[in-house]
Design a protein around this motif. Structure first.
Motif, short mmCIF file in Angstrom:
data_model
loop_
_atom_site.label_atom_id
_atom_site.label_comp_id
_atom_site.label_asym_id
_atom_site.label_seq_id
_atom_site.Cartn_x
_atom_site.Cartn_y
_atom_site.Cartn_z
N THR A 41 0.62 1.89 5.48
CA THR A 41 -0.98 1.78 5.14
C THR A 41 -1.34 0.45 4.65
O THR A 41 -2.40 -0.13 4.94
CB THR A 41 -1.24 2.99 4.10
OG1 THR A 41 -0.61 4.46 4.80
CG2 THR A 41 -2.78 3.06 4.26
N LEU A 42 -0.77 0.19 3.36
CA LEU A 42 -1.20 -0.92 2.77
C LEU A 42 -0.86 -2.12 3.51
O LEU A 42 -1.84 -3.30 3.44
CB LEU A 42 -0.51 -1.01 1.23
CG LEU A 42 -0.97 0.19 0.34
CD1 LEU A 42 -0.59 -0.01 -0.98
CD2 LEU A 42 -2.38 0.29 0.39
N LYS A 43 0.21 -2.30 3.95
CA LYS A 43 0.67 -3.48 4.60
C LYS A 43 -0.34 -3.86 5.81
O LYS A 43 -0.57 -5.04 6.01
CB LYS A 43 2.07 -3.68 5.10
CG LYS A 43 3.25 -3.91 4.01
CD LYS A 43 4.19 -4.61 4.62
CE LYS A 43 5.09 -5.08 3.43
NZ LYS A 43 6.60 -5.13 3.72
N GLY A 44 -0.38 -2.93 6.45
CA GLY A 44 -1.68 -2.88 7.79
C GLY A 44 -2.87 -3.43 7.24
O GLY A 44 -3.65 -4.31 7.98
N ALA A 45 -3.30 -3.48 6.09
CA ALA A 45 -4.45 -4.09 5.36
C ALA A 45 -4.41 -5.27 4.52
O ALA A 45 -5.26 -5.51 3.90
CB ALA A 45 -5.19 -2.86 4.44
N GLY A 46 -3.09 -5.70 4.82
CA GLY A 46 -2.95 -7.15 4.15
C GLY A 46 -2.33 -7.15 2.56
O GLY A 46 -2.32 -8.05 1.95
N TYR A 47 -1.92 -5.91 2.20
CA TYR A 47 -1.46 -5.97 0.84
C TYR A 47 0.20 -6.14 0.86
O TYR A 47 0.78 -5.69 1.84
CB TYR A 47 -1.73 -4.50 0.14
CG TYR A 47 -3.02 -4.36 -0.20
CD1 TYR A 47 -3.74 -4.80 -1.42
CD2 TYR A 47 -3.98 -3.76 0.62
CE1 TYR A 47 -4.95 -4.64 -1.62
CE2 TYR A 47 -5.41 -3.46 0.42
CZ TYR A 47 -5.62 -4.03 -0.67
OH TYR A 47 -7.02 -3.74 -1.32
N GLN A 48 0.86 -6.75 -0.16
CA GLN A 48 2.10 -6.67 -0.28
C GLN A 48 2.50 -5.31 -0.89
O GLN A 48 1.69 -4.92 -1.78
CB GLN A 48 2.70 -7.69 -1.17
CG GLN A 48 2.07 -9.15 -0.63
CD GLN A 48 3.17 -9.75 0.38
OE1 GLN A 48 4.39 -9.43 0.41
NE2 GLN A 48 2.59 -10.98 0.48
N VAL A 49 3.75 -4.89 -0.78
CA VAL A 49 4.30 -3.49 -1.33
C VAL A 49 5.46 -3.86 -1.99
O VAL A 49 6.32 -4.26 -1.16
CB VAL A 49 4.11 -2.50 -0.48
CG1 VAL A 49 4.53 -1.25 -1.30
CG2 VAL A 49 2.76 -2.20 -0.01
N ALA A 50 5.50 -3.67 -3.27
CA ALA A 50 6.87 -3.45 -4.04
C ALA A 50 7.37 -2.01 -4.17
O ALA A 50 6.24 -1.28 -4.51
CB ALA A 50 6.89 -4.59 -5.08
N GLN A 51 8.55 -1.83 -4.62
CA GLN A 51 8.79 -0.15 -4.41
C GLN A 51 9.98 0.04 -5.53
O GLN A 51 10.74 -0.73 -5.87
CB GLN A 51 9.49 0.24 -3.24
CG GLN A 51 8.37 -0.15 -2.10
CD GLN A 51 9.01 0.55 -0.88
OE1 GLN A 51 10.10 1.02 -0.97
NE2 GLN A 51 8.10 0.34 0.31
N ALA A 52 9.79 1.25 -6.12
CA ALA A 52 10.83 1.67 -7.00
C ALA A 52 10.91 3.21 -6.99
O ALA A 52 10.10 3.69 -6.35
CB ALA A 52 10.62 1.24 -8.62
#
Lengths: 128, 723
Positions: free
Chosen positions: A21-32
């Protein structure tokens, strides 16, 4: 410079759906995958000057749950980061706990992509 | 639906299902709260995931499972055999449902499982407060007394909810808030104000033009109402006031004790009542509610229509996880399901990495060779350190592919449990070395053979409880599953303390089946090896469990395809042990390089028995195509590799060349080669991926001097030569 959202959830499916969802809107996503890992990883990132713009966190997680995570992060230099709780928990008592700990918002799973984006935009905009 | 998401969902579901299964099995009988929590979380995550991908039937099933686990968490239900059994069958249903969903077919949870789960949950739902056990009013009913702030008497509230116009863009939904209010009590009247609604042409979809007034009747304290608006309190004007009891005609309380209107919540919290709006006329068609309030939990008004995701099962408060360190100190064996921090990597990427590193190592070896003629110490040192680093790198990369056998081993707990009940035996599975790591491919392919061996031990090895008692053994038979590393190989053992195998019987059977000459005098160990021959079965009768026409020969074949070996030892009366030896990885092979003409071939070392140069007298031929070599009295067929593959060579006379004796699953034979060059570890490159599949060839590898060597596939070779 795109904004980075840090997503903490023990479900890989949830993380993937947030990421898509977020990458499609140009955000980077980090995870844990849990609060403890999230906390360590956030502090490491902050040490490298790579503080994300917002945190999305689940409540029910192994090792360290979401509420404890929020309480812990509020004790660090990252306390100003907006925190969205993304959970299936809808009990008021739990929301109140989250609010008291310092959560900025509460969104129920499963989420609608547009809604998540709207919330993320709101939180990241207010800080920009 | 996005494929990638579905893929993650599928992978994760498998893991969760394993966790559930494993956790439930460990749970049976015990009361390990940590473990219950872990199992609960697994069900909870499964439910959430299924919701994300829209598998509603899976959501429904996991919802009920979660409900029961929640009851266990609250120690209102015990994980006895019955409940665990039911949950296990729910897990089974879950597997099938997820699979069929993935195949595009919606499948509902089996009715009997759903209703059994619901039956378990129902009595609880009646005796426990439907809503909010944490609420003091519900948990410990306080008789109505002024000033406590808690009351089980219904109170009348008027809520005015004016939210900011852009509230919809913050992920808040007024409808959800209204629904939440509906869960707290009885909504007698809702007024929706549309006076701010602009002209149609000016209407924007993401703006909120409406505001509401809600008249709510509930026994809950005002703070409960405040909580509904926790996350919108700053983004609107929320006023909550408690109306005097008399204000509502419906509230026919004899002891109506008017309270001053308490106001709160909104930042503007102005207490003034709004006379502009009519004070809730009782004209609503609603009958008066609760004319006789009872001071029992039942009086906590049940939500008129609780949405499916909200009733007793919703976990109220997750206890903060106990710190692992603290738990380790407590000294009790941990049954907690470990969660290791991992990232998912496509195995294809890993394979490429392994391949590239393999090439790097070979490249370095070539540089090494080239540098030898240069007489430069500096160059030698540089090359040496490069060599060192690249080998370390290779080792590390190989290690990335390795995963512990734990996941696979744990699955067998369930297999053994099912087998025990199927066979009417008492069986206990003991595992050791679960942290031993193996290549992921090997682990995947070893699962079936291991399952077969375990079935075999349970079915043929272990005796019935009665037989065991008579033999003076404990009624419960034990199967040990052990893994450990030895001399660069992984050893897996399946051991049982059953009746053992009588090698004389095995021999008799082998003779009967024509697998061995009647006058043969094999050692017990050799006799046992006949069990792995095709067409051998010692089972007195074909049982459901280990029948199925699959014999130990298939087990052996599967293991040998992994370039491993299997053998059995046994002590009659005391038990048997199947001993499996596996390579650490499939990506590297211990090979023997041989030369045929200009070609260099690599033979898997594991299949090689010995190599000899036969005397002319030992070469027997029935006709030109059927040659035999006599090796110490044994006649072995000869395969001329140069003919089979069409490599030109001058050394076609076995007595002037070499024959390598090879042992495969079903037979021993010789292959003719010009010369043996040496042993070497070879990084296998797949021919299918780089060229196409070639019969008799397992792959290729690059030699130190840069030449390509084909690796022989013994099974394929056998087929080519003898089929």
């Amino acid at each position: 410079m795109s904004k980075t959202i840090f997503c903490i959830d023990d479900s890989a499916t949830l993380r993937m759906s947030v990421e898509m969802t977020l990458k499609g809107a140009g955000y980077q996503v980090a995870q844990a995958t849990n609060g403890r890992e999230g906390l360590d990883s956030l502090l490491t990132l902050a040490g490298q000057g790579k503080t994300p713009d917002m945190i999305i966190v689940d409540i029910n997680m192994p090792v360290m749950d979401g509420i404890t995570f929020i309480q812990e992060i509020k004790k660090t230099q990252l306390k100003y980061l907006p925190i969205l709780v993304l959970t299936t928990e809808r009990e008021d008592s739990m929301k109140l706990k989250g609010k008291k700990a310092g959560a900025s918002g509460w969104l129920l799973k499963p989420f609608k992509p547009d809604t998540l984006l709207a919330v993320v935009r709101k939180f990241t905009r207010s800080l920009a | 639906m996005d494929d990638k998401l579905i893929q993650i969902f599928t992978e994760e579901s498998q893991e969760i299902i394993e966790t559930l299964e494993q956790g439930l099995l460990n749970l049976e009988g015990g009361e390990d709260l940590e473990l219950i929590n872990a199992v609960f979380r697994a069900a909870h995550t499964m439910k959430g995931n299924a919701g994300i991908v829209g598998f509603d039937d899976v959501v429904a099933l996991t919802h009920n499972m979660e409900g029961i686990l929640h009851e266990m968490r609250k120690e209102r239900m015990k994980p006895d055999a019955e409940v665990v059994g039911l949950l296990l069958s729910a897990v089974d249903a879950l597997k099938v449902m997820v699979d069929s969903q993935l195949a595009g077919q919606t499948m509902q949870a089996p009715e009997e499982i759903m209703s059994a789960l619901e039956r378990l949950l129902e009595p609880e739902a009646e005796t426990t407060p439907v809503k909010e056990p944490a609420s003091p009013a519900a948990a410990a009913p306080v008789p109505d007394s002024p000033g406590t702030g808690f009351s089980d008497e219904p109170k009348q509230y008027k809520i005015s909810m004016r939210l900011d116009k852009d509230i919809l863009t913050t992920g808040n939904d007024p409808l959800l808030l209204l629904l939440e209010l509906g869960e707290i009590g009885k909504v007698n009247r809702t007024i929706c104000h549309a006076d701010d609604l602009p002209a149609y042409s000016e209407l924007t979809v993401d703006r909120l033009y409406l505001w509401w007034e809600i008249y709510l009747e509930t026994a809950e304290d005002i703070s409960v109402l405040d909580n509904v608006f926790i996350f919108v309190a700053d983004e609107g004007d929320i006023k909550i006031e408690e109306l005097p009891q008399g204000a509502e005609a419906s509230a026919a309380q004899p002891e109506a004790r008017p309270k001053p209107a308490s106001q709160k919540a909104g930042p503007t919290a102005a207490p003034e009542p709004k006379p502009a709006h009519q004070p809730a006329p009782p004209a609503t068609p609603q009958p008066p509610a609760n004319p006789q309030p009872e001071p029992a939990p039942a009086s906590a008004p049940a939500p008129p229509q609780p949405p499916p995701a909200n009733n007793t099962q919703t976990a109220p408060v997750q206890k903060p996880a106990i710190k692992p360190a603290a738990q380790a100190e407590s000294g009790q064996p941990r049954k907690t399901i470990p969660t290791s921090s991992t990232i998912r990597v496509d195995t294809e990427k890993l394979d490429k990495l392994v391949n590239l590193v393999g090439e790097l190592v070979i490249g370095v070896a070539r540089i090494n060779q080239l540098s030898e003629g240069q007489a430069s110490d500096e160059l030698d040192n540089a090359v040496e350190s490069l060599d060192h680093i690249s080998r370390d790198l290779q080792e590390q990369v190989m290690r990335v592919r390795m995963i512990p056998v734990e996941g696979t081993f744990n699955r067998f707990q369930r297999v053994v449990r099912d087998l025990a009940s199927e066979l009417g035996k008492k069986i206990k599975l003991q595992m050791s070395g679960i942290e031993t790591e193996l290549d992921k491919n090997v682990i995947e392919q070893i699962t079936d053979p291991l399952k077969h061996l375990i079935r075999n031990s349970a079915d043929h090895g272990l005796e019935t409880p009665e037989e065991r008692s008579l033999a003076g053994k404990p009624e419960t038979g034990t199967i040990w599953l052990k893994a450990y590393q030895q001399e660069g190989k992984i050893i897996i053992e399946v051991e049982d303390d059953g009746r053992g195998i009588d090698h004389n019987k095995v021999l008799a059977k082998a003779v009967e089946r024509g697998l061995v000459e009647p006058d043969a005098q094999p050692s017990p160990q050799q006799a046992y090896s006949y069990m792995f021959q095709p067409g051998f079965s010692t089972a007195q009768k074909v049982t459901e469990v280990s029948g199925r026409g699959v014999g130990l020969d298939v087990v052996r074949q599967n293991i040998e395809q992994l370039r491993g070996s299997v053998e059995v030892t046994s002590e009659p009366g005391a038990g048997s042990t199947f001993h499996i030896k596996l390579p650490l990885t499939l990506a590297i092979i211990d090979g023997m390089t041989v030369r045929i003409g200009d070609e260099v071939l690599t033979l898997p070392l594991l299949s090689i028995v010995e190599s000899i140069r036969p005397k002319v007298s030992e070469i027997k031929s029935t006709d030109s195509t059927d040659e035999m070599i006599e090796v110490r009295g044994e006649y072995l067929p000869l395969v001329r590799l140069h003919k089979l593959f069409g490599f030109p060579t001058e050394r076609t006379d076995p007595s002037k060349a070499l024959v390598v004796i090879i042992e495969s699953v079903s037979k021993k034979f010789c292959v003719l080669v010009d010369d043996i060059l040496g042993e070497q570890q070879a990084v296998i490159k797949s021919l299918e991926q780089n060229y196409q599949e070639v019969e008799g060839i397992a792959g290729a590898t690059i030699l130190g001097d840069g030449r390509v060597s084909l690796i022989l596939d013994i099974h394929g070779l056998e087929k080519m030569a003898f089929a």
